[in-house]
Design a protein around this motif. Structure first.
Motif, PDB file in Angstrom:
ATOM      1  N   ASP A 383       0.827  -1.212   0.000  1.00  0.00           N
ATOM      2  CA  ASP A 383       0.000   0.000   0.000  1.00  0.00           C
ATOM      3  C   ASP A 383       0.855   1.252   0.000  1.00  0.00           C
ATOM      4  OD1 ASP A 383      -2.167  -1.649   0.019  1.00  0.00           O
ATOM      5  OD2 ASP A 383      -2.711  -1.306   2.118  1.00  0.00           O
ATOM      6  N   SER A 384       1.902   1.246   0.819  1.00  0.00           N
ATOM      7  CA  SER A 384       2.796   2.396   0.904  1.00  0.00           C
ATOM      8  C   SER A 384       3.535   2.618  -0.412  1.00  0.00           C
ATOM      9  CB  SER A 384       3.797   2.187   2.040  1.00  0.00           C
ATOM     10  OG  SER A 384       4.767   3.183   2.060  1.00  0.00           O
ATOM     11  N   SER A 385       4.015   1.526  -1.019  1.00  0.00           N
ATOM     12  CA  SER A 385       4.726   1.635  -2.290  1.00  0.00           C
ATOM     13  C   SER A 385       3.807   2.144  -3.398  1.00  0.00           C
ATOM     14  CB  SER A 385       5.307   0.269  -2.685  1.00  0.00           C
ATOM     15  OG  SER A 385       6.251  -0.172  -1.739  1.00  0.00           O
ATOM     16  N   CYS A 423       9.984   3.136  -0.097  1.00  0.00           N
ATOM     17  CA  CYS A 423       9.050   2.792   0.979  1.00  0.00           C
ATOM     18  C   CYS A 423       9.876   2.501   2.220  1.00  0.00           C
ATOM     19  CB  CYS A 423       8.215   1.580   0.583  1.00  0.00           C
ATOM     20  SG  CYS A 423       7.188   0.943   1.922  1.00  0.00           S
ATOM     21  N   LEU A 424       9.683   3.282   3.262  1.00  0.00           N
ATOM     22  CA  LEU A 424      10.495   3.175   4.479  1.00  0.00           C
ATOM     23  C   LEU A 424       9.654   2.632   5.620  1.00  0.00           C
ATOM     24  CD1 LEU A 424      13.344   3.927   5.674  1.00  0.00           C
ATOM     25  CD2 LEU A 424      12.233   6.011   6.515  1.00  0.00           C
ATOM     26  N   ILE A 425      10.152   1.582   6.279  1.00  0.00           N
ATOM     27  CA  ILE A 425       9.449   1.031   7.435  1.00  0.00           C
ATOM     28  C   ILE A 425      10.306   1.220   8.683  1.00  0.00           C
ATOM     29  CG2 ILE A 425       8.142  -0.619   6.075  1.00  0.00           C
ATOM     30  CD1 ILE A 425      10.054  -2.778   6.935  1.00  0.00           C
ATOM     31  N   ALA A 426       9.646   1.249   9.841  1.00  0.00           N
ATOM     32  CA  ALA A 426      10.325   1.629  11.077  1.00  0.00           C
ATOM     33  C   ALA A 426      10.924   0.454  11.831  1.00  0.00           C
ATOM     34  CB  ALA A 426       9.344   2.369  12.000  1.00  0.00           C
ATOM     35  N   ASP A 427      10.486  -0.770  11.552  1.00  0.00           N
ATOM     36  CA  ASP A 427      10.908  -1.916  12.348  1.00  0.00           C
ATOM     37  C   ASP A 427      11.614  -2.965  11.500  1.00  0.00           C
ATOM     38  OD1 ASP A 427       9.619  -1.185  14.957  1.00  0.00           O
ATOM     39  OD2 ASP A 427       7.823  -1.259  13.713  1.00  0.00           O
ATOM     40  N   HIS A 428      12.289  -3.868  12.182  1.00  0.00           N
ATOM     41  CA  HIS A 428      12.897  -5.005  11.506  1.00  0.00           C
ATOM     42  C   HIS A 428      11.791  -5.863  10.888  1.00  0.00           C
ATOM     43  CE1 HIS A 428      15.168  -8.562  10.593  1.00  0.00           C
ATOM     44  NE2 HIS A 428      14.547  -9.283  11.514  1.00  0.00           N
ATOM     45  N   TYR A 429      11.904  -6.113   9.599  1.00  0.00           N
ATOM     46  CA  TYR A 429      10.919  -6.920   8.869  1.00  0.00           C
ATOM     47  C   TYR A 429      11.674  -8.101   8.279  1.00  0.00           C
ATOM     48  CZ  TYR A 429       6.532  -7.572   6.266  1.00  0.00           C
ATOM     49  OH  TYR A 429       5.328  -8.039   5.783  1.00  0.00           O
ATOM     50  N   PRO A 430      11.569  -9.297   8.869  1.00  0.00           N
ATOM     51  CA  PRO A 430      12.388 -10.434   8.434  1.00  0.00           C
ATOM     52  C   PRO A 430      12.275 -10.710   6.941  1.00  0.00           C
ATOM     53  CG  PRO A 430      11.181 -10.968  10.442  1.00  0.00           C
ATOM     54  CD  PRO A 430      10.650  -9.657   9.957  1.00  0.00           C
ATOM     55  N   ALA A 431      13.448 -10.966   6.331  1.00  0.00           N
ATOM     56  CA  ALA A 431      13.513 -11.303   4.902  1.00  0.00           C
ATOM     57  C   ALA A 431      12.814 -10.240   4.055  1.00  0.00           C
ATOM     58  CB  ALA A 431      12.911 -12.684   4.647  1.00  0.00           C
ATOM     59  N   PHE A 452      11.969   1.073  -3.905  1.00  0.00           N
ATOM     60  CA  PHE A 452      13.075   0.604  -3.076  1.00  0.00           C
ATOM     61  C   PHE A 452      12.516   0.468  -1.668  1.00  0.00           C
ATOM     62  CE2 PHE A 452      17.682   1.727  -1.613  1.00  0.00           C
ATOM     63  CZ  PHE A 452      17.811   0.456  -1.086  1.00  0.00           C
ATOM     64  N   VAL A 453      12.351  -0.769  -1.216  1.00  0.00           N
ATOM     65  CA  VAL A 453      11.781  -1.035   0.104  1.00  0.00           C
ATOM     66  C   VAL A 453      12.917  -1.240   1.101  1.00  0.00           C
ATOM     67  CG1 VAL A 453      10.242  -2.500   1.436  1.00  0.00           C
ATOM     68  CG2 VAL A 453       9.801  -2.127  -0.999  1.00  0.00           C
ATOM     69  N   ASP A 477      19.975   4.485  -7.616  1.00  0.00           N
ATOM     70  CA  ASP A 477      19.685   4.261  -9.028  1.00  0.00           C
ATOM     71  C   ASP A 477      20.016   2.830  -9.431  1.00  0.00           C
ATOM     72  OD1 ASP A 477      19.115   5.593 -11.772  1.00  0.00           O
ATOM     73  OD2 ASP A 477      21.009   4.547 -12.091  1.00  0.00           O
ATOM     74  N   ARG A 478      21.184   2.358  -9.029  1.00  0.00           N
ATOM     75  CA  ARG A 478      21.582   1.004  -9.392  1.00  0.00           C
ATOM     76  C   ARG A 478      20.838  -0.048  -8.573  1.00  0.00           C
ATOM     77  NH1 ARG A 478      27.929   1.569  -9.422  1.00  0.00           N
ATOM     78  NH2 ARG A 478      27.532   3.702  -8.753  1.00  0.00           N
ATOM     79  N   ARG A 479      20.609   0.259  -7.293  1.00  0.00           N
ATOM     80  CA  ARG A 479      19.914  -0.712  -6.441  1.00  0.00           C
ATOM     81  C   ARG A 479      18.502  -0.976  -6.974  1.00  0.00           C
ATOM     82  NH1 ARG A 479      17.919  -4.255  -4.802  1.00  0.00           N
ATOM     83  NH2 ARG A 479      17.488  -4.993  -2.687  1.00  0.00           N
ATOM     84  N   THR A 480      17.797   0.072  -7.392  1.00  0.00           N
ATOM     85  CA  THR A 480      16.449  -0.111  -7.938  1.00  0.00           C
ATOM     86  C   THR A 480      16.488  -0.744  -9.326  1.00  0.00           C
ATOM     87  OG1 THR A 480      16.485   2.191  -8.737  1.00  0.00           O
ATOM     88  CG2 THR A 480      15.442   1.778  -6.604  1.00  0.00           C
ATOM     89  N   GLY A 481      17.579  -0.541 -10.038  1.00  0.00           N
ATOM     90  CA  GLY A 481      17.708  -1.138 -11.365  1.00  0.00           C
ATOM     91  C   GLY A 481      17.996  -2.625 -11.323  1.00  0.00           C
TER      92      GLY A 481
END
Length: 722
Positions: A383-385, A423-431, A452-453, A477-481
């Motif tokens: 949803d955030s993305s 998309c930035l999250i505040a907590d550790h999200y496994p995998a 880029f999550v 740029d490269r990470r999203t590519g």
């Protein structure tokens, strides 16, 4: 003789056997040994990346495994009797064997999910199964450093201090200081325990004292009121009579994850893993407040504010306050609101659209529930993305009004060449990165990147190390590519690889899997910067080898004045390999020296990439009205002869190689009779290996024993002549 494969036992059967082992007399000493062995880093003088390699050993128990052991230990009253060395060995060896068997059983779910009848189907994806995802969720690497959990907690819960003081009798800063004191105290106790063992017989050896402490010891270390310290420790301690009865399988809630302190008979506490305590400090207060129905909505609001504010603070350190905007509303021509951007970064003709999210993976999802995993992902990330992606589309169209929180109009570039969605999250999200590859539904365009999550911990490390706009945007740029090509347990591994090797994958690579040990260099650098550990604060690689070169200085100059014509050049330069950078930089040094010697314009051209772009450099003091058209004409001709899609040109000042201006030609190649005539006889662009000889043949004559024109201070025959 026919071999018979050993049947794999059910996971629950193995777990039950492990549970019985963990309540054996004196098993607590086995846990102390395993935690000491697998989590202590020994080094002499400066810490090096090699000193941390043991943390990535395949034989090391990870925290989720040791937390399982401690949780099972609590299922009965702990027997502190010191076992014999032989019994202790049996405990340790049996524990490792059972944990390995559980891992193999969980991994087997992947193969069970592969249907040979469907494997050729292009839409078949076994990685979306909850049973398959349990393994990377349980065994995935930690995405945060312990000091990040510890030091981000005051920012996360500072707005909730009123509730914490009223209900828990301590502030979040006091809790943070207690946790920090415990980590220091345990470091000291580890050394003391090892020293004391040399004075007793091996049969009396135990590492348990290194993990035990009293309220007074912590109070003295933290220089705090013991009463406040007691309240903090009680909040993070398992109840004295807890038997962890609900923990009957790996899928169940384990109280030790929320309450990592183990009460001891003498009134003190044992903490076997400092990481468990700092994570609880970062996460548990929200659950405390969530149980207060009158306050939960306020806590949720504060949590969202923290994520957004954190992003603003970290990105401002890189891009500057004027380029980082927050709470941007988007309005259509009819005055209706069409969207909202949490954080917007503008740099030249690039933009970064970031949406902050706070929801985390639920316990039911960790159990492997297919529906819950995908539902959590949708609420936390999809949803955030999608919201960020929609805002990026409105930004790209250029037909909408953008206003800040005060209602002021936001001035946007005339045309944006690239928009990065985050998309930035505040907590550790496994995998997290693994799940993003499987579940995220978005399509990139020529202008808008794939989302880029990442979490706040990765953003913190990225902005700490890549602290310049061009370096950070180039990485994004490269990470999203490479979203579809890269696989790693967490983002810190990918960032560390980039710092060491320069993240660049050609079309031959369809999938690259990065192992966790690659992050050792980044881990060390962050420890040096944040914890004051002696060592290198910048990993050896792209940030250390290129900074003092001519191309490195050119990149810095581009960042100072981020013109659209030169930003693309900066991105291209940052993709070059080490040998290319060094050779081209040496050529620029020679070029500048020749221009200083004879006062004339000197130039050379390099083909870059796979023939689809190139760079022409003019070193000249000519007036801008002369130098500009000259460079433009030269670049146009070179682009045509090379049949390139793009071409860059820069003009440097000879005496200090300062960047005067740049141009960027970006349009498809097309045959032209006029250009054929104008470029007749024009050779190919110089190869890097030929740069030195080409410059010597066209530059002023220099005697063999004269100082080299490149400015090295050496004689010409011992420098560029060779």
């Amino acid at each position: 003789m026919k071999k018979v494969a050993k049947l794999m036992r059910p996971e629950q059967e193995i777990f039950n056997e492990l549970a019985e082992l963990c309540v054996s007399p004196g098993y607590v000493h086995a846990i102390a040994y395993l935690c000491f062995r697998d989590n202590m880093i020994r080094y002499s003088g400066e810490m090096k990346a090699e000193d941390m390699r043991q943390l990535f050993s395949k034989n090391r128990l990870i925290r989720t495994e040791t937390s399982t052991l401690i949780g099972l230990l609590l299922k009965r009253d702990i027997d502190y009797t010191l076992p014999t060395p032989k019994t202790l060995d049996v405990y340790i060896n049996t524990t490792e064997a059972l944990l390995e068997e559980i891992h193999l059983t969980m991994s087997d779910a992947f193969w069970a999910g592969i249907d040979s009848a469907k494997i050729t189907d292009k839409d078949f994806n076994p990685f979306t199964s909850g049973a398959v995802l349990r393994e990377p969720i349980f065994y995935g690497g930690e995405s945060a450093y312990s000091f990040q959990y510890r030091d981000f907690s005051p920012g996360k819960y500072g707005r909730d201090d009123g509730w914490l003081v009223a209900n828990k009798k301590f502030s979040i800063q006091q809790a943070r200081d207690v946790v920090y004191a415990i980590s220091r105290l345990q470091d000291e106790k580890a050394v003391e325990t090892l020293q004391s063992m040399s004075k007793v017989a091996p049969k009396d050896w135990t590492l348990l004292p290194s993990f035990a402490f009293t309220i007074q010891e912590v109070a003295d270390c933290a220089r705090m009121d013991p009463t406040v310290v007691g309240h903090v420790l009680m909040a993070f301690a398992a109840p004295a009579n807890a038997c962890n009865e609900q923990f009957t399988g790996l899928r169940d809630f384990n109280i030790i994850n929320a309450c990592p302190l183990v009460p001891m008979p003498d009134g003190g506490y044992a903490l076997f893993h400092i990481y468990s305590l700092v994570e609880a400090l970062y996460e548990a207060p929200f659950y405390w407040m969530g149980a207060d129905k009158a306050y939960v909505s306020t806590a949720m609001k504060h949590r969202g504010l923290f994520t957004e504010q954190f992003a603003v603070e970290r990105l401002t350190l890189v891009f500057g306050e004027s380029n980082v905007l927050s709470n941007i509303d988007i309005f259509g021509s009819d005055g209706n609101k069409r969207g909202e951007i949490d954080v917007l970064v503008l740099f030249g003709d690039r933009a970064l659209v970031l949406q902050a999210k706070s929801k985390r993976l639920t316990l039911e999802a960790r159990r492997g529930n297919d529906f819950q995993i995908q539902d959590d992902f949708k609420k936390s990330i999809q949803d955030s993305s999608y919201q960020a992606y929609l805002c990026a589309q409105l930004l790209e169209e250029g037909k909408y009004a953008f206003r800040d929180a005060a209602g002021n109009a936001v001035t946007l570039p005339d045309k944006l060449k690239r928009i990065y969605v985050m998309c930035l999250i505040a907590d550790h999200y496994p995998a997290l990165s693994f799940q993003a590859r499987q579940f995220l539904k978005c399509t990139s365009t020529a202008t808008i990147s794939l989302p880029f999550v990442l979490d706040v911990f990765a953003l913190d490390a990225m902005t700490e190390i890549l602290d310049s706009p061009l370096q950070l945007l180039s990485y994004i740029d490269r990470r999203t590519g490479y979203t579809e090509k890269l696989t790693a347990s967490h983002e810190l591994t990918i960032l560390s690889y980039h710092l060491k090797q320069n993240l660049w994958l050609n079309d031959e690579h369809t999938m690259v899997l990065l192992d966790d040990d690659i992050s050792a260099d980044l881990d060390l650098a962050m420890l040096v910067r944040r914890e004051g550990i002696p060592g290198k604060g910048t990993p050896e690689g792209i940030l250390t080898r290129f900074a003092t070169t001519a191309l490195g200085r050119m990149i810095k100059a581009i960042e100072v004045s981020p013109e659209p014509a030169t930003i693309d050049l900066g991105f291209t330069l940052l993709t070059l390999g080490e040998d290319t950078v060094i050779a081209a930089s040496k050529a620029i040094d020679q070029l500048a020296q020749m221009a200083v010697v004879d006062g004339k314009r000197h130039d050379f051209t390099l083909g870059l990439g796979q023939g689809d772009t190139g760079l022409t450099i003019h070193c000249s003091n000519d007036p801008i009205e002369v130098a500009g058209p000259s460079l433009q004409k030269h670049c146009h001709a070179r682009k045509y002869t090379e049949r390139a899609r793009t071409w860059f040109g820069v003009c440097l000042r000879p005496n200090d190689q300062a960047l005067r201006f740049g141009i960027n030609l970006d349009f498809p190649w097309q045959q032209s009779d006029e250009m054929d005539v104008l470029t007749q006889g024009m050779g190919k662009a110089t190869r890097l290996n030929d740069v030195g000889s080409r410059l010597r043949s066209t530059g002023p004559k220099v005697g063999r024993n004269k100082p080299c024109p490149c400015g090295s201070g050496k004689k010409f025959k011992k420098c560029c002549l060779s």
